[in-house]
Design a protein around this motif. Structure first.
Motif, short mmCIF file in Angstrom:
data_model
loop_
_atom_site.label_atom_id
_atom_site.label_comp_id
_atom_site.label_asym_id
_atom_site.label_seq_id
_atom_site.Cartn_x
_atom_site.Cartn_y
_atom_site.Cartn_z
N GLN A 1 -9.94 3.77 2.38
CA GLN A 1 -10.23 2.97 1.18
C GLN A 1 -11.15 2.44 1.42
OE1 GLN A 1 -7.58 3.18 -2.47
NE2 GLN A 1 -10.05 4.18 -3.64
N ALA A 2 -10.25 0.74 1.47
CA ALA A 2 -10.98 -0.39 1.80
C ALA A 2 -11.42 -0.20 2.98
CB ALA A 2 -9.52 -1.41 2.60
N LEU A 3 -11.71 0.25 4.20
CA LEU A 3 -12.52 0.48 4.82
C LEU A 3 -14.05 1.18 4.45
CD1 LEU A 3 -10.74 1.19 8.67
CD2 LEU A 3 -12.83 -0.42 7.94
N LEU B 1 -7.62 -16.22 -1.30
CA LEU B 1 -9.04 -16.25 -0.67
C LEU B 1 -8.92 -15.75 0.46
CD1 LEU B 1 -10.47 -19.61 -1.30
CD2 LEU B 1 -11.01 -18.03 -2.87
N SER B 2 -7.95 -15.87 1.55
CA SER B 2 -8.60 -15.42 2.97
C SER B 2 -8.29 -13.91 2.83
CB SER B 2 -7.06 -15.80 3.58
OG SER B 2 -5.71 -15.05 3.32
N VAL B 3 -7.59 -13.23 1.45
CA VAL B 3 -7.20 -11.43 1.64
C VAL B 3 -9.11 -10.88 1.25
CG1 VAL B 3 -7.29 -11.48 -0.32
CG2 VAL B 3 -6.00 -9.96 0.86
N MET B 4 -9.94 -11.69 1.19
CA MET B 4 -10.97 -11.52 0.61
C MET B 4 -11.95 -11.29 1.93
SD MET B 4 -11.30 -10.80 -2.21
CE MET B 4 -12.40 -10.64 -3.15
N PHE B 5 -11.27 -12.09 3.19
CA PHE B 5 -12.29 -12.33 4.43
C PHE B 5 -11.64 -10.92 5.32
CE2 PHE B 5 -12.65 -16.37 2.93
CZ PHE B 5 -13.86 -16.34 1.62
N HIS B 6 -10.50 -10.29 5.19
CA HIS B 6 -9.51 -9.76 6.00
C HIS B 6 -10.77 -8.37 6.69
CE1 HIS B 6 -5.86 -10.92 4.95
NE2 HIS B 6 -6.03 -11.75 4.78
N HIS B 7 -10.06 -8.14 7.96
CA HIS B 7 -11.45 -6.85 8.37
C HIS B 7 -9.91 -5.40 8.55
CE1 HIS B 7 -13.97 -9.50 10.02
NE2 HIS B 7 -14.66 -8.22 10.55
N THR B 8 -9.66 -5.12 7.48
CA THR B 8 -8.57 -4.00 6.79
C THR B 8 -8.55 -2.95 8.08
OG1 THR B 8 -7.73 -2.81 5.70
CG2 THR B 8 -10.14 -3.01 5.23
N TRP B 9 -7.56 -1.98 8.03
CA TRP B 9 -7.60 -0.88 8.27
C TRP B 9 -7.11 0.43 7.59
CZ3 TRP B 9 -9.40 -1.15 12.64
CH2 TRP B 9 -9.99 0.25 13.47
N GLY C 1 -4.99 5.71 0.91
CA GLY C 1 -4.38 3.93 1.43
C GLY C 1 -3.20 3.94 2.62
N SER C 2 -4.21 5.07 3.51
CA SER C 2 -3.05 5.14 5.02
C SER C 2 -4.17 4.42 6.28
CB SER C 2 -3.08 6.88 5.35
OG SER C 2 -2.64 6.87 4.52
N PRO C 3 -3.64 3.93 7.23
CA PRO C 3 -4.25 3.60 8.28
C PRO C 3 -5.56 4.51 8.79
CG PRO C 3 -1.65 2.37 8.05
CD PRO C 3 -2.44 3.73 7.02
N HIS D 1 -15.01 14.19 4.96
CA HIS D 1 -13.75 13.32 5.43
C HIS D 1 -14.02 13.41 7.13
CE1 HIS D 1 -11.89 12.36 2.52
NE2 HIS D 1 -11.30 13.70 1.23
N LEU D 2 -14.70 14.51 7.81
CA LEU D 2 -15.25 14.35 9.19
C LEU D 2 -16.48 13.49 9.51
CD1 LEU D 2 -14.63 18.17 10.72
CD2 LEU D 2 -13.78 15.70 11.38
N ASN D 3 -16.84 13.69 8.34
CA ASN D 3 -18.52 13.11 8.60
C ASN D 3 -17.79 11.39 8.55
OD1 ASN D 3 -20.25 14.90 9.25
ND2 ASN D 3 -20.69 15.17 6.71
N ILE D 4 -16.96 11.41 7.62
CA ILE D 4 -16.68 9.98 6.43
C ILE D 4 -16.08 8.84 8.37
CG2 ILE D 4 -15.16 8.33 4.97
CD1 ILE D 4 -15.80 10.28 2.89
N ALA D 5 -15.11 9.74 8.04
CA ALA D 5 -14.18 9.15 9.69
C ALA D 5 -15.15 8.67 10.44
CB ALA D 5 -13.15 10.15 9.97
N SER D 6 -16.17 9.92 10.71
CA SER D 6 -17.09 10.24 11.99
C SER D 6 -17.58 8.06 12.03
CB SER D 6 -17.95 10.82 12.25
OG SER D 6 -17.38 11.74 12.81
N ALA D 7 -18.04 8.57 10.59
CA ALA D 7 -18.74 7.30 10.10
C ALA D 7 -18.66 5.71 10.49
CB ALA D 7 -19.50 7.36 8.85
N LEU D 8 -17.34 5.75 9.72
CA LEU D 8 -16.45 4.92 10.71
C LEU D 8 -16.03 4.48 11.79
CD1 LEU D 8 -13.62 5.19 7.47
CD2 LEU D 8 -15.50 3.22 6.95
#
Length: 664
Positions: A275-277, A264-272, A324-326, A389-396
């Motif tokens: 794609q997951a972010l 269950l804990s993986v469902m709460f992770h703050h990932t890095w 899938g990269s950090p 991807h600049l826009n997406i990364a900036s928003a992240l």
């Protein structure tokens, strides 16, 4: 009815890379459907038969990640309309219906046939149409005297949504509630199991694979596994099976069915990871996101506009490589792509503005311009990709900075890896005065609760009060309190050691001039990261160790009895049709291919961890190269999952029925 057919894929070649792509196989099936179920010799030319496509909401979601509007037109689709919308007659044009086999949809199809909206009707159902509905369709067609207009009826067996080459999900909303609601009736539970069995059956037909089944005992996964095993056996024994090749083969994939409660804990992770972010912070749905962008309005540079972006590994090489990269590595790659584009752009300007009277130099300049001009379409496309991807990364990075997510990431890493966690640091992070939303603090507390064997009640109450003061609803914690003892056997065995325990934050505020070609994009967040803080940022990158589910998959694929998989996972073989199903001969060589399916919700963290594991096996001489498809009843953000826990914890579990249509 004139004819009832099942549309299956072509036989697969075992062991290949593209052949074990569920997206590739489903797309082939859909393209064949759009060509009136005729084989397509080449996907590179425009189809000369024009037609109308009619779909319901379920099949619209199936189509969305596979084919965009331009690709539909390439297949001869001039109009695509919703089944239940008001539609005008279009004579002399064939209509392709692609819908789920429901009573409501059959009624609307019968109405369309009676009104003779189109020249011919090609009916395609996402899964097998039940006999009573087929009989209703036939009866209405005879009454309306439109039997000759219904060309054919097909069961397509594509009732699932593919999001990546090796990622798929079902349209099963609130599936964790559906399989964990204590108020569920037996009939509702049976219906939920049937929905998953039917969808997995569709996926296996699309892949043309009859796998070995390993399912987690005493969970919903075992119920699904046993029913699916029986369903596959029936079709193996049938003449005219939906599977092109039912003979025994030395190398077959393994289908691993796991219950969400395995971890269950993986469902709460703050990932890095990128794609997951994006899924967690920007709400990725059917591979489409909305991103807030500043600086693109020339009249008001401070204005924020929402832009829609499609993220597809098939058309976006940067996404295919870096999903899938950090995020620090992604930012570095964006910088590299920006530099490459700047060099190419400067080269064009240099040739454009240079002047000379020398004939040979003029000829050389003309040739250079000609070569560059031929590259301009690709250069323009590259610029669009970089901008996106600049826009997406900036928003992240804006969200990461605002919420202090790196602090949550590092603290959760220490908790999960069972490192000593300073309680004062934990209390500070949970405090309403610290950065982060109420959701962030709740997720941290839930991870701490799951990963800690024993917490004094007064201490837990204090943590709980801090989270409440931050504005969080703690009913998800109430649910975990009531169920933790039931999961204790699983929880005790899972020291993830999946991330570096001491990541650090960057304190850089340095700006840079890396935004030369960005046309007003806000690049300050990324450029800050790339100055004095880049080495510290890299410390945030998790170690390449495996999550618990990945370790289970490794044990099953490598035929080794770690984590007690031989005792905890039932072994079923649908190709063995005699004898007791629990006593079949077992495969003794490692598996090359696996389909891993989680019942109750999955996420991009597990998906990417499995893909990383599979890639690593190909680099090890002592291991068999592996290909792994990941699937789940639904892909969930942490917020969506905690909402389901809140329903269970608050006693409002609802019907728990098997609803269709969900956010992906």
């Amino acid at each position: 009815r004139k004819e009832m057919e099942a549309s299956g894929g072509e036989p697969l070649q075992q062991g290949g890379h593209a052949e074990f792509s569920i997206m590739h196989k489903q797309r082939d099936a859909i393209v064949k459907l759009l060509n009136l179920n005729s084989a397509v010799e080449s996907d590179s030319y425009w189809q000369d038969v024009w037609k109308i496509l009619i779909y319901d909401d379920t099949c619209r979601d199936i189509l969305a990640p596979l084919l965009k509007v331009g690709e539909l037109r390439k297949q001869g689709v001039t109009l695509h309309l919703s089944l239940h919308a008001d539609r005008q007659p279009v004579p002399d044009v064939p209509a392709i219906y692609f819908v789920a086999p429901t009573k409501e949809n059959i009624a609307r199809i019968c109405k369309d046939c009676s009104a003779k909206l189109y020249d011919t009707f090609h009916l395609n159902f996402s899964s097998a149409i039940p006999t009573p509905l087929l009989e209703e369709l036939a009866e209405n067609a005879v009454k309306a005297d439109v039997v000759s207009s219904i060309s054919k009826v097909y069961d397509q067996y594509v009732d699932f949504i593919t999001l990546e080459e090796r990622l798929f999900a079902l349209s099963f909303k609130e599936s964790y509630v559906a399989f964990n609601d204590s108020g569920l009736s037996d009939s509702e539970g049976e219906a939920n199991v049937d929905v998953v069995v039917e969808a997995l059956f569709c996926a296996l037909i699309t892949l043309q694979q009859i796998p070995i089944i390993r399912c987690q005992r005493n969970t919903a996964a075992e119920m699904v596994g046993r029913k699916l095993n029986e369903k596959l056996k029936e079709h193996v024994l049938k003449r005219g099976s939906l599977f092109s090749d039912t003979s025994s083969s030395f190398q077959r994939p393994v289908l691993i069915l796991a219950d969400r409660n395995i971890d269950l804990s993986v469902m709460f992770h703050h990932t890095w990871t990128y794609q997951a972010l994006i899924h967690d912070l920007l709400t990725l749905k059917l591979n489409t996101i909305k991103v807030p962008v500043k600086g693109e309005d020339s009249t008001d540079p401070s204005r924020v506009q929402m832009k829609n972006y499609d993220l597809s590994s098939a058309t976006d090489s940067f996404w295919a490589t870096n999903a899938g990269s950090p995020v620090p590595k992604v930012a570095e790659e964006i910088q590299n792509k920006l530099k490459e584009y700047t060099v190419a752009y400067d080269e064009v300007n240099k040739l454009k503005h240079s002047s000379t009277d020398d004939g040979s130099e003029l000829l050389s300049r003309t040739k250079g311009l000609s070569n560059l001009l031929s590259d301009i379409p690709a250069l323009t496309e590259k610029k669009k990709q970089i901008d996106m991807h600049l826009n997406i990364a900036s928003a992240l990075f804006d969200v990461i900075k605002e919420r202090g997510l790196d602090s949550f990431f590092s603290l959760e890493a220490a908790i999960i890896s069972r490192s000593a966690v300073d309680k004062q640091t934990l209390m500070t992070a949970l405090s309403s005065k610290s950065p982060g939303t109420a959701e962030d603090k709740l997720r941290l507390l839930l991870i701490y609760y799951l990963a800690t064997d024993s917490i004094p009640s007064d201490e837990l109450s204090h943590y709980e009060q801090l989270v409440i003061e931050s504005g969080a609803d703690v009913t998800p914690l109430a649910y975990l309190k009531s169920t933790k003892s039931a999961f204790s056997g699983l929880l005790a065995s899972k020291a993830h050691n999946s991330v570096s325990p001491h990541p650090q934050r960057s304190g850089s505020n340095t700006s840079s001039n890396l935004g030369i070609m960005r046309q007003g994009l806000n690049f300050s967040a990324i450029s800050n990261l790339f100055q004095t803080g880049v080495n510290q940022i890299k410390m945030w990158i998790p170690d390449s160790n495996n999550l618990y589910l990945t370790r289970v998959v490794d044990a099953i694929m490598e035929i080794k009895n770690t984590l007690d998989v031989e005792e905890q996972y039932l072994y079923l073989d649908p190709k063995i049709t005699t004898g007791h199903p629990d006593a079949v001969p077992r495969k003794t060589t490692p598996f090359k291919e696996a389909i891993v399916f989680v019942i109750g919700g999955g996420n991009y963290i597990e998906f990417q961890n499995l893909q990383d594991y599979a890639k690593e096996q190909g680099t090890k001489q002592t291991r068999t190269p592996k290909h792994i498809i990941y699937g789940s009843t639904e892909m969930l953000t942490s917020a969506q999952f905690t909402d389901q826990l809140a329903r269970l914890g608050g006693g409002g579990g609802g019907s728990g029925a098997a609803p269709k249509t969900n956010n992906k």
